[in-house]
Design an enzyme around this catalytic site. Structure first.
Site, PDB file in Angstrom:
ATOM      1  N   LYS A   1       1.150   6.763  -1.321  1.00 40.60           N
ATOM      2  CA  LYS A   1       0.529   7.247   0.145  1.00 40.60           C
ATOM      3  C   LYS A   1       1.453   6.974   1.135  1.00 40.60           C
ATOM      4  CE  LYS A   1      -2.521   3.670  -0.472  1.00 40.60           C
ATOM      5  NZ  LYS A   1      -2.218   3.355  -1.989  1.00 40.60           N
TER       6      LYS A   1
ATOM      7  N   GLN B   1      -4.478   0.390  -0.826  1.00 39.78           N
ATOM      8  CA  GLN B   1      -5.008   0.409  -2.130  1.00 39.78           C
ATOM      9  C   GLN B   1      -5.628   1.801  -2.733  1.00 39.78           C
ATOM     10  OE1 GLN B   1      -6.295  -2.519   0.043  1.00 39.78           O
ATOM     11  NE2 GLN B   1      -4.334  -3.070  -0.390  1.00 39.78           N
TER      12      GLN B   1
ATOM     13  N   GLY C   1       1.592  -2.653  -0.446  1.00 41.43           N
ATOM     14  CA  GLY C   1       3.051  -2.428  -0.264  1.00 41.43           C
ATOM     15  C   GLY C   1       3.386  -1.054  -0.066  1.00 41.43           C
ATOM     16  N   HIS C   2       3.810  -0.511   0.940  1.00 36.09           N
ATOM     17  CA  HIS C   2       3.952   1.078   1.117  1.00 36.09           C
ATOM     18  C   HIS C   2       5.294   1.305   1.437  1.00 36.09           C
ATOM     19  CE1 HIS C   2      -0.674   1.349   2.507  1.00 36.09           C
ATOM     20  NE2 HIS C   2      -0.590   0.836   1.226  1.00 36.09           N
TER      21      HIS C   2
ATOM     22  N   ASP D   1      -0.702   2.186  -4.988  1.00 36.73           N
ATOM     23  CA  ASP D   1       0.554   2.629  -5.264  1.00 36.73           C
ATOM     24  C   ASP D   1       0.577   4.154  -5.786  1.00 36.73           C
ATOM     25  OD1 ASP D   1       1.354   0.188  -4.822  1.00 36.73           O
ATOM     26  OD2 ASP D   1       1.000  -0.451  -6.824  1.00 36.73           O
TER      27      ASP D   1
HETATM   28  P1  GDP Z   1       1.518   3.397  -2.013  1.00 29.66           P
HETATM   29  O1  GDP Z   1       1.391   1.784  -1.927  1.00 29.66           O
HETATM   30  O2  GDP Z   1       0.595   4.224  -2.361  1.00 29.66           O
HETATM   31  O3  GDP Z   1       2.272   3.639  -0.499  1.00 29.66           O
HETATM   32  O4  GDP Z   1       2.694   3.707  -2.935  1.00 29.66           O
HETATM   33  P2  GDP Z   1       4.178   2.541  -3.244  1.00 29.66           P
HETATM   34  O5  GDP Z   1       5.077   2.548  -2.113  1.00 29.66           O
HETATM   35  O6  GDP Z   1       3.557   1.274  -3.207  1.00 29.66           O
HETATM   36  O7  GDP Z   1       4.592   3.250  -4.568  1.00 29.66           O
HETATM   37  C1  GDP Z   1       4.870   4.203  -4.811  1.00 29.66           C
HETATM   38  C2  GDP Z   1       6.372   4.056  -5.282  1.00 29.66           C
HETATM   39  O8  GDP Z   1       6.810   5.469  -5.733  1.00 29.66           O
HETATM   40  C3  GDP Z   1       7.553   3.740  -4.274  1.00 29.66           C
HETATM   41  O9  GDP Z   1       8.413   3.138  -5.014  1.00 29.66           O
HETATM   42  C4  GDP Z   1       8.027   5.021  -3.685  1.00 29.66           C
HETATM   43  O10 GDP Z   1       9.372   4.929  -2.868  1.00 29.66           O
HETATM   44  C5  GDP Z   1       8.036   5.892  -5.026  1.00 29.66           C
HETATM   45  N1  GDP Z   1       7.800   7.449  -4.707  1.00 29.66           N
HETATM   46  C6  GDP Z   1       6.881   7.838  -3.906  1.00 29.66           C
HETATM   47  N2  GDP Z   1       6.630   9.216  -3.978  1.00 29.66           N
HETATM   48  C7  GDP Z   1       7.694   9.549  -4.979  1.00 29.66           C
HETATM   49  C8  GDP Z   1       8.161  10.661  -5.550  1.00 29.66           C
HETATM   50  O11 GDP Z   1       7.634  12.001  -5.061  1.00 29.66           O
HETATM   51  N3  GDP Z   1       9.235  10.752  -6.402  1.00 29.66           N
HETATM   52  C9  GDP Z   1       9.678   9.365  -6.756  1.00 29.66           C
HETATM   53  N4  GDP Z   1      10.902   9.249  -7.600  1.00 29.66           N
HETATM   54  N5  GDP Z   1       9.469   8.394  -6.122  1.00 29.66           N
HETATM   55  C10 GDP Z   1       8.425   8.471  -5.191  1.00 29.66           C
HETATM   56  P1  IMO Z   2      -1.105  -0.217  -1.909  1.00 29.95           P
HETATM   57  O1  IMO Z   2      -1.948  -0.020  -0.536  1.00 29.95           O
HETATM   58  C1  IMO Z   2      -1.751  -1.643  -5.896  1.00 29.95           C
HETATM   59  C2  IMO Z   2      -4.914  -4.892  -6.614  1.00 29.95           C
HETATM   60  C3  IMO Z   2      -4.272  -6.255  -7.264  1.00 29.95           C
HETATM   61  C4  IMO Z   2      -5.623  -6.730  -7.847  1.00 29.95           C
HETATM   62  C5  IMO Z   2      -6.474  -6.178  -6.946  1.00 29.95           C
HETATM   63  C6  IMO Z   2      -7.312  -7.506  -6.259  1.00 29.95           C
HETATM   64  O2  IMO Z   2       0.358  -0.755  -2.019  1.00 29.95           O
HETATM   65  O3  IMO Z   2      -1.639   0.672  -2.951  1.00 29.95           O
HETATM   66  P2  IMO Z   2      -6.324  -8.412  -3.875  1.00 29.95           P
HETATM   67  O4  IMO Z   2      -5.027  -9.214  -3.645  1.00 29.95           O
HETATM   68  O5  IMO Z   2      -6.210  -7.092  -3.002  1.00 29.95           O
HETATM   69  O6  IMO Z   2      -7.646  -9.159  -3.722  1.00 29.95           O
HETATM   70  O7  IMO Z   2      -6.137  -7.685  -5.473  1.00 29.95           O
HETATM   71  O8  IMO Z   2      -6.163  -5.064  -6.337  1.00 29.95           O
HETATM   72  N1  IMO Z   2      -4.267  -4.377  -5.501  1.00 29.95           N
HETATM   73  C7  IMO Z   2      -3.059  -3.396  -5.484  1.00 29.95           C
HETATM   74  N2  IMO Z   2      -2.601  -2.760  -6.350  1.00 29.95           N
HETATM   75  N3  IMO Z   2      -1.543  -1.588  -4.761  1.00 29.95           N
HETATM   76  C8  IMO Z   2      -1.936  -2.242  -3.789  1.00 29.95           C
HETATM   77  O9  IMO Z   2      -1.906  -1.701  -2.507  1.00 29.95           O
HETATM   78  C9  IMO Z   2      -2.781  -3.221  -4.128  1.00 29.95           C
HETATM   79  N4  IMO Z   2      -3.575  -4.216  -3.421  1.00 29.95           N
HETATM   80  C10 IMO Z   2      -4.296  -4.871  -3.948  1.00 29.95           C
HETATM   81  O10 IMO Z   2      -3.057  -6.160  -7.970  1.00 29.95           O
HETATM   82  O11 IMO Z   2      -5.693  -6.163  -9.165  1.00 29.95           O
HETATM   83 MG    MG Z   3       1.767   0.223  -3.046  1.00 31.16          MG
END
Ligand code: GDP
Ligand code: IMO
Ligand code: MG
Length: 426
Positions: free
Chosen positions: A19, A225, A43-44, A16
């Site tokens: 990316k 991840q 979750g991207h 999270d």
């Molecule tokens: P990922 O799994 O690494 O792709 O990241 P996620 O999408 O799960 O979580 C990142 C969160 O931060 C999401 O809610 C994005 O919409 C948000 N986000 C990403 N970059 C920025 C930023 O520069 N500023 C803010 N406020 N939100 C951001």
């Molecule tokens: P993105 O790609 C954050 C965490 C879970 C748990 C551990 C193992 O959005 O960054 P799993 O279901 O993979 O066996 O869970 O890894 N986890 C993540 N945490 N972002 C993710 O993906 C994750 N995918 C798995 O919360 O601690």
């Molecule tokens: Mg994510």
């Protein structure tokens, strides 16, 4: 035409990191985006003109209409959730047919895997996403998994394999825990129906990718991840079940990894973690509340896959340094700088007492480290409209420079808001 860069993008912490936003930006200058590990645990999220897109299995490149997307050999695929995800994308106006393919070697996440994971989680809590990821990868390692390419063998063959699975493995669970698995006949039929909906999507593109990487370039390997969730280098056992670091892209890319021109590491301007496990810089209640947000905004720190509140804390420079090194990153992307506006002081862990720049292999040891912090004076105001380095508040610049120093790689991208345009490039 000049050759495009081949790029790997990885998360440097516990997932999270933002990316997707960085991948979406970099996708402008590539042709093919390939997810190299993980599955629906990811979750991207990206925002485009105020509209929010959340991807789980489909590569982020799908948000740019002219790009090709591949779910690589190292991923694990849940066909039913993939179809749901594609329906959602369609309803948001994204056309995926003809642009998305799956490597025949990718393993299938069966409904059985989720059932097993639920049992495991009730005894040996990791705080997983309950997407069947661990059990699917276990079956792969046990060599009893089903690869998606095998579905072309037809229903009788798949039923036979599922029967074998129940006899060899499933029985251990069903007898001990006294529950029944869905009949292989139904599971095989469901899998085939899903494939019918998806059409001709399972295609071996390994030779094509090799050729493109050498000639035109423009391949982006999308990590899911993060480094600290790596099965090998993360906070084992509180990790995911795949290799999340840049080298893990070899699981999906059957080619010379030296063909990659750049490795981009993504970090938030602070740290978060979902699920159990060591988190040396986890904040106290007050700090966590400030960093997490109330949940009113989509971008507040609540999981995109499970909705769980994320644990929040200060940026951990020791992890940053270690992750930058083991991924061999060339460039750093720093997201969510805007969230730190108004927080004073901003703390940054620069070493662990007595351990200095080292991540211990023992989880219990990492759980007990004591971070040493440097305090940075905060900055104020809305920075979301800023697009140039020069316009960034002075105090934020000092913080970024120190992060750069700890990472050893230049900060090339700064996220100042959730929208695809809210980015400063340096
Ligand atoms: P990922 O799994 O690494 O792709 O990241 P996620 O999408 O799960 O979580 C990142 C969160 O931060 C999401 O809610 C994005 O919409 C948000 N986000 C990403 N970059 C920025 C930023 O520069 N500023 C803010 N406020 N939100 C951001
Ligand atoms: P993105 O790609 C954050 C965490 C879970 C748990 C551990 C193992 O959005 O960054 P799993 O279901 O993979 O066996 O869970 O890894 N986890 C993540 N945490 N972002 C993710 O993906 C994750 N995918 C798995 O919360 O601690
Ligand atoms: Mg994510």
């Amino acid at each position: 035409m000049a050759k495009l860069d081949n790029i790997i993008v990885v998360g440097l912490f516990w997932g999270d990191e933002g990316k997707a936003k960085i991948i979406d930006y970099l996708s402008k200058a590539v042709e093919i985006i390939i997810r190299f590990q993980g599955g629906a645990n990811a979750g991207h999220s990206v925002e485009i003109d105020g509209k929010r897109y959340v991807l789980h299995q489909v590569p982020t490149g799908i948000l740019r209409p002219e790009k090709q997307c591949i779910m690589g050999a190292g991923t694990v695929i849940n066909l039913q959730s993939l179809i749901e995800e594609l329906h959602t994308l369609e309803s948001q106006g994204i056309e995926w047919r003809g642009r998305l393919s799956i490597d025949p070697r990718a393993h299938i996440v069966l409904p059985y895997h989720k059932q097993i994971e639920k049992i495991f989680e009730s005894h040996h809590k990791i705080g997983t996403t309950i997407r069947g990821i661990g059990p699917a990868y276990s079956d792969k390692a046990l060599r009893i998994g089903i690869r998606i390419g095998e579905l072309s063998l037809g229903i009788p063959q798949i039923e036979k394999k599922l029967d074998q699975w129940i006899k060899n493995v499933g029985v251990l669970y069903s007898q001990y825990y006294n529950f029944e698995f869905q009949s292989p006949r139904i599971v095989a039929k469901d899998l085939m129906e899903s494939m019918q909906f998806l059409g001709n999507i399972v295609i071996d593109k390994t030779m094509y990718l090799d050729e493109i990487a050498r000639t035109k370039g423009g391949i982006l390997a999308e990590g899911a991840q993060g480094t600290m969730l790596s099965i090998n280098w993360g906070t084992y056992p509180y990790v995911t079940s795949s290799e999340t670091i840049a080298g893990g892209s070899a699981e999906s890319l059957c080619m010379d990894l030296r063909l990659f021109d750049r490795i981009v590491g993504v970090s938030k301007a602070f740290c978060t973690r979902v699920g159990m496990g060591a988190f040396p810089t986890e904040g106290d209640e007050n700090t966590q509340r400030k960093l997490r947000g109330s949940g009113e905004k989509d971008t507040d720190e609540f999981g995109a896959t499970t909705g769980r509140p994320r644990r929040c804390g200060w940026l951990d420079g020791v992890v940053l340094k270690n992750s930058s090194r083991i991924n061999g990153i060339d460039e750093l992307a720093l997201t969510k700088l805007d969230v730190l506006s108004g927080i004073n002081p901003i703390k940054l862990a620069v070493e662990y007492k007595s351990l200095r720049f080292n991540i211990p292999s023992l989880h219990s040891e990492l759980e007990n480290v004591e971070p040493i912090y440097e305090n940075f004076e905060g900055f104020n105001g809305n920075i979301t409209e800023i697009r140039n380095w020069e316009d960034i508040p002075k105090n934020a610049k000092l913080y970024i420079r120190r992060i750069q120093e700890l990472s050893g790689s230049p900060v090339k991208f700064i996220g100042v808001g959730p929208d695809r345009e809210d980015i400063i490039t340096i």
